[in-house]
Design an enzyme around this catalytic site. Structure first.
Site, PDB file in Angstrom:
ATOM      1  CG  HIS A 228      -0.379   0.255   2.515  1.00 40.09           C
ATOM      2  ND1 HIS A 228       0.033  -0.762   3.345  1.00 40.09           N
ATOM      3  CD2 HIS A 228      -0.121   1.403   3.182  1.00 40.09           C
ATOM      4  CE1 HIS A 228       0.515  -0.251   4.470  1.00 40.09           C
ATOM      5  NE2 HIS A 228       0.438   1.067   4.391  1.00 40.09           N
TER       6      HIS A 228
ATOM      7  CG  ASP B  63       0.147  -4.173   2.478  1.00 41.15           C
ATOM      8  OD1 ASP B  63      -0.165  -3.613   1.426  1.00 41.15           O
ATOM      9  OD2 ASP B  63       0.613  -3.560   3.469  1.00 41.15           O
TER      10      ASP B  63
ATOM     11  CB  SER C 104       2.859   1.843   6.163  1.00 42.05           C
ATOM     12  OG  SER C 104       1.608   2.073   6.743  1.00 42.05           O
TER      13      SER C 104
END
Length: 815
Positions: A260, A305, A393
């Site tokens: 992402h 992811d 992230s």
């Protein structure tokens, strides 16, 4: 013995990493910079470009609303990208000394809390130094040198505190016209990511976070040296990731982060390593960090992811950076540690003292590890539960053996909340991913399919070098009969595929050693395609001379009809037999032929002719060569850039002789200047409305001499005034490799009168304005496919016209 001939090779990718290119940023520079800059020059103090103020509250609200509309995890957003069109190299007001040109360009974004800049056209000549810094230099990047030049011809800065960016450059005067600094994007920071009262101090993340330098980080020195923060291609989002090991133990700079975080352009990513506090207490202060520009996407998959890229630069062995080990086993870790950059802050560390569990997250089933964070001593006597935040992230989650088991996708954790856990995409599932090379980790991290389950973190200094800059072809630069060539220090298992650019030899290969045997004389290039442990091959080249050294004839005019000829490159004991091709050169004033043991001979020659000499080369071979003699040849000098925009001028000069008496300058065959003193010419003179035109222009000088002879010099330049650059044309792919598609978009011609109605002609120019191709098409053509196989890797310009309107678009070609 394997016989090889001229090979036609198709390579999917060539690794051209520079092993020493890295840029240091001082985040806490206490030696602030005055208006005289880092080079102490008298620069203009005015602001050169201003971005108007933006409504920060509105930008924050828009971000909040965008998050509410989507359930997807987003990277940490800190800025609003602003499109600009700044040819900084042309707009700088230069100052000079005997060797260098110095310039400074200042950009201010009214009201911005931070700033960064992206260059979509970037090239630094050898010997250049570029510095980028904020208003007073409390944060400074540099020196940036030619080592940052890259195949994508792009470069981006880091994020600086405040609303001002200074670009300061020092470049050799002789190569000033080669400097390219065109910015297409600047990021308007609407979040305060540098909060500390310290100069350049960080401190944005929550107070429960623990600096990695604290006691909790003891024993994690190797892993923290693998982690960096990522600034995306637009300079508006932060993520985290880590350099990661492979089973071959090579220094191929693979880097793991979250899917992402991928913004579609990994080539523009920037990676800041070693950005940790020098002291334990929050908020902490970072003094320096090492930044690398650019990467190439290798694989990604949404289910777990993950996103794997490869840095375009291989860190040097003395960088202190490490490649993190990993564990692709399915057994849950007994405890887990996260190292990350929450909210783009300095590096932090979080610990889960309990086993991780298999979990579902973000619409996927059992693709994640859940880590439940545990209370820890923050190094200041308090017990806190360090968590993750946006900006973390993509950061690695390590097991009890310091091996990556996943990368951060998201979760509810934050300071002062009840839900103290987060979700990490499972490394063991990312290993096989979506079942293809572009959707799994296995073929990149274990290219020889060894089946290894775990690897350990390693200092880059201990790894096998797998990049171009680490190897070279060993062998002589010139040979007469035969020679051997090899590559020293190749690791076991490496393969080499040899081929030569030309055909002056026969070739054979044995045990990676190339043997060449001379067939004829000439300059050639040896190419060695090296593959180490199945990784992306890279090509090493070596220029060689087959046979004797090349021999050249130079001329020097000493009077109207007197000239000396000099031969360079012949054998030391050579004899020279001279003659005249057109029988108009008299050697020693008596004959068109002569024999001499000297490499220099005097002659009488009043017109164009070819001097010929028969002699012996350095391989003791008899050779015959000829030169060209034109006593009054003229060259237009300084015609760069051959592209000139509205308001710009082309200033050129011509080589002169002592016999010149009168000069006439013409543009497009129109006389624009004449006289007895015309060493140089500038198009800034008032030469009338038709002397320059949009498109191709010619420039010519005619020179009369007192030797009863005249001569002409000739050049071309391309004037872009009146060109509508973008119109309604799509060009894709861009960059292109083999072919490019050109397609017209449908626009209302009443709203956009410059939109093209059809494609009638496409002209391809190189950067110097030379036409590389011209293609005509029938009426009503709306889309074409153009081959670019004849173009080398470089920047080009496409001029598309319908006979009335024109569009000019930049095209990158990458082989």
């Amino acid at each position: 013995m394997k016989k090889i001939t001229q090979l036609i090779l198709i390579l999917l990718s060539i690794n051209i990493s520079n092993a020493v290119a890295q840029v240091t940023t001082n985040f806490n520079n206490e030696n602030l910079i005055s208006s005289r800059g880092t080079f102490s020059k008298n620069y203009a103090t005015s602001i050169d470009f201003t971005v108007p103020a933006k409504n920060i509250e509105a930008l924050l609200e828009k971000e909040t609303q965008d998050k509410l509309k989507s359930n997807e995890t987003k990277p940490f957003r800190l800025a609003e990208p602003v499109a600009i069109d700044l040819d900084i190299a042309k707009q700088i007001k230069w100052t000079y000394d005997s060797e260098f040109a110095y310039g400074k360009y200042t950009i201010t974004q009214t009201g911005a809390l931070s700033s960064s800049i992206n260059f979509d056209q970037f090239y630094l000549p050898n010997g250049s130094q570029l510095f980028v810094y904020n208003e007073n230099g409390s944060m400074i990047t540099g020196p940036v040198t030619e080592k940052e030049n890259n195949v994508n011809k792009i470069w981006g800065s880091w994020v600086y505190k405040g609303n001002t960016i200074n670009i300061e450059i020092k470049t050799p005067k002789t190569s000033l016209n080669s400097l390219v600094l065109h910015a297409n994007n600047i990021a308007y920071g609407y979040k305060e990511i540098y909060k500390s009262v310290k100069v350049g101090g960080y401190g944005t993340s929550g107070p429960c976070n623990i600096n990695v330098i604290c006691p909790l980080g003891n024993g994690w020195e190797g892993e923290r040296n693998s982690v960096s923060t990522i600034l995306n291609s637009s300079g508006d989002e932060f993520c985290t990731g880590s350099l990661i090991m492979n089973t071959c133990g090579t220094n191929a700079p693979f880097y793991l982060t979250a899917n992402h975080c991928f913004d579609g352009n990994a080539a523009g990513w920037r990676f800041a390593f070693q950005a940790w506090s020098t002291t334990c207490p929050n908020p902490g202060v970072n003094t320096t960090g090492v930044i690398y520009n650019g990467s190439t996407l290798r694989a990604r998959n949404a289910a777990s992811d993950f996103c794997l890229v490869e840095l375009n630069t291989t860190p040097p062995t003395n960088s202190g950076l490490h490649y993190a080990g990993w564990n692709r086993g399915a057994a849950p870790a007994l405890n887990a540690t996260g190292i990350h950059h929450p909210s783009g802050d300095l590096m932090k560390i979080s610990r889960a003292n309990n086993p991780v569990t298999i979990s579902s997250y973000a619409g996927t089933t059992n693709q994640h590890w859940r880590a439940n964070w545990s209370p820890q001593n923050n190094g200041a006597g308090a017990t806190v539960t360090a968590i993750t935040e946006p900006g973390s992230s993509g950061s690695p989650l390590f097991d009890q053996d310091h091996r990556i088991i996943g990368q951060l996708h998201g979760g509810p954790s934050a300071c002062n909340v009840a839900n103290l856990w987060d979700y990490y995409g499972r490394f063991d599932l990312s290993w096989t991913g979506g079942g293809t090379n572009s959707t799994r980790l296995s073929n990149w991290l274990d290219p020889q399919n060894t089946g290894v389950i775990t690897t350990n973190t390693a200092n880059i200094s201990s790894l096998i070098k797998a990049n171009l800059a680490s190897y070279s072809i060993v062998g002589v630069n010139q040979f007469c009969t035969s020679a051997n060539y090899s590559i020293s220090n190749l690791p076991i298992g490496a393969t080499v595929q040899w081929y030569l650019t030309n055909s002056f030899t026969t070739n054979s290969v044995s045990s990676n050693v190339l043997t060449l045997n001379r067939v004829s004389d000439g300059n050639d290039v040896i190419n060695a395609i090296v593959t180490i442990c199945g990784f992306t091959p890279f090509t090493i080249q070596k220029n060689i001379r087959v046979g004797g050294a090349p021999i050249l004839i130079n001329s020097n005019q000493t009077d109207c009809d007197q000239v000396t000829f000099t031969v360079n490159g012949a054998a030391p004991t050579a004899i020279y037999n001279w003659s005249s091709d057109l029988n108009t050169i008299l050697y020693n004033g008596t004959s068109t032929t002569a024999t001499t043991s000297s490499n220099t001979i005097a002659a009488t020659a009043s017109s164009y002719d070819y001097p010929i000499v028969n002699t012996t080369n350095t391989c003791n071979q008899s050779v015959g060569i000829s030169g060209i003699y034109n006593p009054y040849e003229r060259n237009i000098q300084g015609l760069y850039p051959e592209y000139a925009s509205c308001g710009e001028h082309v200033s050129v000069s011509v080589n002169t002789t002592q016999y010149d008496t009168y000069y006439r300058w013409y543009i497009n065959d129109i006389l624009v200047k004449e006289g007895t003193n015309a060493y140089s010419y500038c198009t800034c003179y008032n030469e009338g409305p038709y002397a320059r035109q949009s498109g191709n222009n010619t420039i010519r000088v005619e020179v009369e001499t007192n030797c009863n002879a005249s001569s002409t010099g000739y050049g071309e330049f391309f004037w872009m005034c009146g060109y509508y650059r973008y119109a309604n044309v799509d060009v894709f792919p861009n960059p292109a490799k083999d072919q490019v598609n050109i397609k017209l978009k449908q626009l209302d011609s009443k709203i956009n009168p410059k939109s093209l109605k059809e494609i009638r002609e496409v002209i391809v120019f190189d950067k110097l304005g030379n036409i590389k191709g011209r293609y005509k098409y029938p009426s009503q053509t709306k889309a074409i496919t153009l081959s670019v196989t004849n173009l080398i890797t470089d920047i080009y310009f496409l001029e598309i016209t319908d006979g009335k309107n024109k569009s000019r678009i930049q095209l990158s070609v990458e082989k």
